[in-house]
Design an enzyme around this catalytic site. Structure first.
Site, mmCIF file in Angstrom:
data_model
loop_
_atom_site.group_PDB
_atom_site.id
_atom_site.type_symbol
_atom_site.label_atom_id
_atom_site.label_comp_id
_atom_site.label_asym_id
_atom_site.label_seq_id
_atom_site.Cartn_x
_atom_site.Cartn_y
_atom_site.Cartn_z
ATOM 1 N N THR A 34 0.834 -1.209 0.000
ATOM 2 C CA THR A 34 0.000 0.000 0.000
ATOM 3 C C THR A 34 0.867 1.257 0.000
ATOM 4 O OG1 THR A 34 -1.668 -1.215 1.244
ATOM 5 C CG2 THR A 34 -1.846 1.176 1.261
ATOM 6 N N VAL A 35 1.810 1.346 0.950
ATOM 7 C CA VAL A 35 2.602 2.578 1.094
ATOM 8 C C VAL A 35 3.628 2.703 -0.037
ATOM 9 C CG1 VAL A 35 4.145 3.883 2.589
ATOM 10 C CG2 VAL A 35 2.250 2.590 3.580
ATOM 11 N N ALA A 54 12.986 19.988 -5.057
ATOM 12 C CA ALA A 54 14.139 19.339 -4.431
ATOM 13 C C ALA A 54 15.463 19.832 -4.995
ATOM 14 C CB ALA A 54 14.041 17.824 -4.631
ATOM 15 N N ARG A 66 8.688 -9.489 -1.936
ATOM 16 C CA ARG A 66 8.662 -10.943 -1.779
ATOM 17 C C ARG A 66 8.016 -11.614 -2.991
ATOM 18 N NH1 ARG A 66 6.577 -11.904 4.180
ATOM 19 N NH2 ARG A 66 5.424 -10.098 3.465
ATOM 20 N N LYS A 134 6.461 2.857 12.032
ATOM 21 C CA LYS A 134 6.440 3.388 13.404
ATOM 22 C C LYS A 134 6.816 2.338 14.436
ATOM 23 C CE LYS A 134 2.283 2.285 11.743
ATOM 24 N NZ LYS A 134 1.425 2.623 10.643
ATOM 25 N N ILE A 165 0.029 14.300 7.865
ATOM 26 C CA ILE A 165 0.250 15.515 8.655
ATOM 27 C C ILE A 165 1.744 15.670 8.924
ATOM 28 C CG2 ILE A 165 -0.294 16.720 10.802
ATOM 29 C CD1 ILE A 165 -2.736 14.877 11.109
ATOM 30 N N GLU A 219 -3.557 -1.954 9.983
ATOM 31 C CA GLU A 219 -2.253 -2.630 9.925
ATOM 32 C C GLU A 219 -2.452 -4.056 9.431
ATOM 33 O OE1 GLU A 219 0.831 -0.998 10.875
ATOM 34 O OE2 GLU A 219 -0.689 0.502 10.474
ATOM 35 N N LYS A 234 3.161 5.543 17.630
ATOM 36 C CA LYS A 234 3.244 6.926 17.133
ATOM 37 C C LYS A 234 3.446 7.906 18.274
ATOM 38 C CE LYS A 234 0.258 5.679 13.255
ATOM 39 N NZ LYS A 234 -1.148 5.470 12.883
ATOM 40 N N GLY A 331 -3.710 5.697 4.533
ATOM 41 C CA GLY A 331 -3.924 5.720 3.082
ATOM 42 C C GLY A 331 -2.605 5.671 2.334
HETATM 43 N N1 HSE Z 1 -3.130 1.485 10.644
HETATM 44 C C1 HSE Z 1 -2.704 2.848 10.721
HETATM 45 C C2 HSE Z 1 -3.890 3.702 11.126
HETATM 46 C C3 HSE Z 1 -2.175 3.276 9.384
HETATM 47 O O1 HSE Z 1 -5.032 3.218 11.031
HETATM 48 O O2 HSE Z 1 -3.705 4.819 11.560
HETATM 49 C C4 HSE Z 1 -1.442 4.581 9.409
HETATM 50 O O3 HSE Z 1 -0.378 4.561 10.286
#
Ligand code: HSE
Length: 465
Positions: A34-35, A54, A66, A134, A165, A219, A234, A331
């Site tokens: 995703t990220v 930049a 993988r 994190k 943010i 997650e 976090k 997201g």
């Molecule tokens: N699972 C995390 C959340 C994703 O819902 O905030 C973003 O860190």
């Protein structure tokens, strides 16, 4: 321009040779989920604009995953068939982190075992690291930051906290003049989405979680979200940047929303409060409070207006006062936005001597020092309490008397029917601020009475003003 001006006034000939394009910042991506996919999509879509900011291009040269076929399809979809062939796709992360054509390793694979090994090896190989992980930094941050400092490379992690943010930048740069008093926020998108869906659409906890997973917010193991662990990760990084402490994840008291009772959410609403999963890091004299728990906030508080998967972080500091930061909390591209912000910083500053870069935790490493953290029992706050009673007419006055004898001050009390069962009377109380240690014995005494059914439901309340 300045140099050019000097040359002209000295009468030197002006060179018309085109300037050589600055070398691109070459990226190796560990992970294309995703990220990783979101990061790549934004890097490609906004390549010119990002280069203009930049000062050089940021190019993904290698991707390690993988599952090669799935990643090849993702690459082709994002970059197009021909461009995707210029990216070397591998299932060997070691090859990526030791590759001479990679300047910075972007770790977006998640987890704390292989990710830790690869990040440490990448650092040892002299690569800068950008990560949105994190858990990795909350649990192994001290080791990783120390290794990076010794090797003179950067470890950047804006995407690890409240994704879109720029709160790490705000804390360690924008608020750098300030002594921070507290940081409090909604820092898990999944749980905020679930709480909002339950309240606004009447969804069950399970159905709301399934939706959050389908939208890519949760997650890999959603227990991290719903049990408060992700928010605790976090909060650990927020506290480090706010107070100049190392990541003290083991000291965070984390409670999620799995045991939250819909009846308490309904009673809270009725009395003008809203329940939010908050992460709170607060300085109390020479100690810190580090806690994550469902919290009653006044319904008109700005943090109570944060719905769905959105996040918000509020900071109280001595010079700036209260500042508030709001944005998407989960997201793909939202996280990619933060990862790329770190890459742009790196593109601009990689050639600077390390001492001229912004320190990893906002404080020079010699100034980072652990602080004692208050136990949950010692943390003071107001409390919401619900007791289910069989004889409210007799028991409610006795409860009040018992609490008063224990020095517990009640701000408000009412006997109300249980929202899901009209026949069940509930005693709902708001308690004036005190330490949990001073409330607990009185509640335990009351819970032992036969006309008190089950255990008290206890939630902390915050005013955050
Ligand atoms: N699972 C995390 C959340 C994703 O819902 O905030 C973003 O860190």
């Amino acid at each position: 321009m300045y140099q050019d001006h000097l040359n002209r006034s000295a009468g030197s000939p002006v060179s018309t040779a085109p300037l050589a394009a600055p070398a691109p910042l070459r990226v190796g991506l560990l992970g294309l989920g995703t990220v990783g996919g979101g990061t790549l999509a934004v890097l490609l879509r906004n390549a010119e604009l990002i280069a203009a900011r930049a000062g050089r291009r940021i190019e993904v040269r290698r991707v390690a995953v993988r599952h090669l076929p799935r990643a090849a399809a993702t690459l082709a979809r994002l970059a197009g068939e021909s461009a995707s062939q210029q990216v070397q796709l591998t299932d060997d992360p070691q090859a990526l982190i030791s590759s001479p054509d990679v300047d910075v390793v972007v770790e977006v694979m998640g987890g704390t075992t292989l990710a830790r090994t690869l990040v440490l090896q990448a650092i040892a190989n002299g690569k800068h690291v950008v990560t949105a992980n994190k858990a990795l930094l909350a649990e192994h941050g001290s080791e990783i930051f120390a290794a990076a400092q010794a090797r003179g490379v950067v470890v950047a992690y804006e995407g690890a906290v409240a994704v879109s943010i720029p709160i790490i930048k705000a804390l360690r740069e924008g608020l750098t003049a300030n002594r921070v008093e507290w940081v409090a926020g909604i820092i898990n998108g999944t749980t905020n989405f679930i709480l909002s869906a339950m309240r606004e659409r009447g969804l069950s906890f399970a159905a709301a979680l399934v939706e959050a997973q389908a939208l890519g917010y949760a997650e890999a193991d959603p227990a991290f979200d719903v049990q408060g662990t992700d928010a605790a990760h976090k909060l650990t990084l927020l506290a480090a940047n706010a107070f100049g402490v190392p990541p003290q994840f083991a000291d965070v008291q984390a409670q999620g929303i799995t045991a939250l009772d819909a009846a308490d959410v309904a009673f809270a609403e009725r009395w003008g409060y809203r329940v939010k999963l908050l992460g709170i890091a607060k300085r109390m004299g020479g100690a810190l409070e580090l806690r994550v728990h469902p919290t009653l906030l006044p319904a008109d508080h700005l943090l109570a207006q944060v719905h769905g998967s959105m996040n918000a972080v509020m900071v109280k500091s001595d010079a700036a006062g209260i500042t508030l930061y709001y944005g998407a909390g989960a997201g793909a591209e939202q996280t990619g936005s933060a990862v790329i912000a770190d890459l742009v910083d790196l593109a601009r500053s990689a050639s600077l001597p390390p001492v001229q870069r912004v320190p990893a935790l906002g404080f020079q490493s010699g100034a980072v020092q652990a602080m004692p953290v208050l136990a949950a029992d010692d943390v003071q706050s107001a409390f919401y309490v619900r007791l289910d009673l069989s004889r409210p007419d007799v028991t409610a006055p006795r409860v009040l008397q018992t609490l008063a004898l224990a020095g517990v001050q009640v701000q408000r009390m009412e006997v109300l029917p249980h929202p899901a069962d009209d026949a069940q009377p509930c005693l709902v109380l708001l308690i004036q601020p005190l330490a949990l240690r001073d409330l607990r014995p009185a509640l335990q005494a009351v819970e032992a009475w036969p006309e008190v059914l089950g255990f008290a439901s206890v939630l902390r309340m915050e005013s955050l003003n």
